[in-house]
Motif scaffolding. Structure first.
Motif, short mmCIF file in Angstrom:
data_model
loop_
_atom_site.label_atom_id
_atom_site.label_comp_id
_atom_site.label_asym_id
_atom_site.label_seq_id
_atom_site.Cartn_x
_atom_site.Cartn_y
_atom_site.Cartn_z
N GLU A 1 -18.09 54.73 12.67
CA GLU A 1 -17.95 55.11 14.08
C GLU A 1 -18.20 56.60 14.24
O GLU A 1 -17.82 57.40 13.39
CB GLU A 1 -16.51 54.83 14.53
N PRO B 1 -26.58 40.95 20.09
CA PRO B 1 -25.24 40.74 19.54
C PRO B 1 -25.09 39.31 19.05
O PRO B 1 -25.99 38.49 19.21
CB PRO B 1 -24.31 41.03 20.73
N LYS C 1 -31.48 44.85 21.43
CA LYS C 1 -30.23 44.61 20.70
C LYS C 1 -29.84 43.16 20.90
O LYS C 1 -29.89 42.64 22.02
CB LYS C 1 -29.13 45.53 21.25
N GLN D 1 -20.68 53.25 18.03
CA GLN D 1 -19.45 52.60 18.48
C GLN D 1 -19.35 51.22 17.82
O GLN D 1 -20.37 50.64 17.43
CB GLN D 1 -19.45 52.44 20.01
N GLY E 1 -18.96 48.47 19.14
CA GLY E 1 -19.76 47.52 19.92
C GLY E 1 -21.25 47.60 19.64
O GLY E 1 -22.01 46.76 20.13
N ASP E 2 -21.68 48.57 18.85
CA ASP E 2 -23.10 48.66 18.48
C ASP E 2 -23.45 47.71 17.35
O ASP E 2 -24.63 47.52 17.03
CB ASP E 2 -23.45 50.09 18.06
N SER E 3 -22.45 47.11 16.72
CA SER E 3 -22.71 46.14 15.64
C SER E 3 -23.50 44.96 16.20
O SER E 3 -23.03 44.25 17.10
CB SER E 3 -21.40 45.64 15.03
#
Lengths: 116, 113
Positions: A15, A40, A38, A83, A85-87
């Motif tokens: 992070e 997810p 992106k 962040q 949430g970027d995974s």
């Protein structure tokens, strides 16, 4: 030969660190566009950033920037201040020319994992 | 909010069945596309269409056909489903030359047993 090459199957970052995802492309068409998406785990494809072949400046969209090196045919995505949430899976894609119905050509993707 | 809607999120079919995957967009886009996504292979183009009743083969059309009778709807057809067609299928649409114009559906995860 592959038109879009993403050489990093997986990337790991902590992070708040910056990360660069690599993308090289191959085309003889002088007019083309480069995209990053992106994906997810839910599966939807989220558009992140676009760079046109004639654009003079590197594209930026918030924490995303595209390091466009035309002579090297390179279009790396830089994510600043990662962040959790970027995974996700990240895809580089290219549109060659601007003919009717031109499809995007995708790379194989890079899985980014962000840890706390 | 503009949308590309795929009729099913998950689908399980038997080998040999005829399978229809439906895709509808509400953006009046000329172009529509079908991709399949497999681990390690990225997205590969199956078919695309740039106008009603027009269709073009992509990189992997074998075993698939498509139909576009109306501008907003693009259907992918598996005439006789096989286990090697188990995959994630993504539909997309775009306007002509748009830099932001490629919008994707949420995908259909098809399992053929």
């Amino acid at each position: 030969a592959q038109k879009i090459t993403q050489t990093q199957p997986g990337m790991f970052v902590q992070e708040k660190e910056a990360v660069t995802l690599d993308c090289t492309y191959d085309t003889s068409d002088p007019s083309y566009g480069l995209f990053w998406y992106k994906q997810p785990s839910s599966g939807e494809m989220i558009f992140l950033i676009y760079q046109g072949s004639y654009d003079q400046q590197n594209a930026t969209e918030g924490r995303y920037s595209l390091n466009f090196q035309k002579a090297r045919k390179s279009a790396n995505l830089v994510i600043s201040a990662s962040q959790l949430g970027d995974s996700a899976m990240y895809f580089c894609a290219m549109r060659e020319g601007n003919q009717a119905g031109t499809a995007l050509i995708f790379g194989k993707g890079t899985t980014l994992s962000v840890s706390s | 909010d503009v949308k590309v809607t795929q009729s099913s999120r998950y689908l399980v079919k038997r080998t040999g069945e005829k399978v229809f995957l439906e895709c509808v967009q509400d953006m009046d886009h000329e172009n529509m596309f079908w991709y399949r996504q497999d681990p390690g292979l990225g997205l590969r183009l199956i078919y695309f269409s740039y106008d009603v009743k027009m269709k073009e083969k992509g990189d992997i059309p074998e075993g698939y056909s498509v139909s576009r009778e109306k501008k907003e709807r693009f259907s992918l057809i598996l005439e006789s489903a096989s286990t090697n067609q188990t995959s994630m299928y993504l539909c997309a649409s775009s306007s002509q030359g748009g830099r932001y114009g490629y919008t994707f559906g949420s995908g259909t995860r098809l399992t053929v047993v």
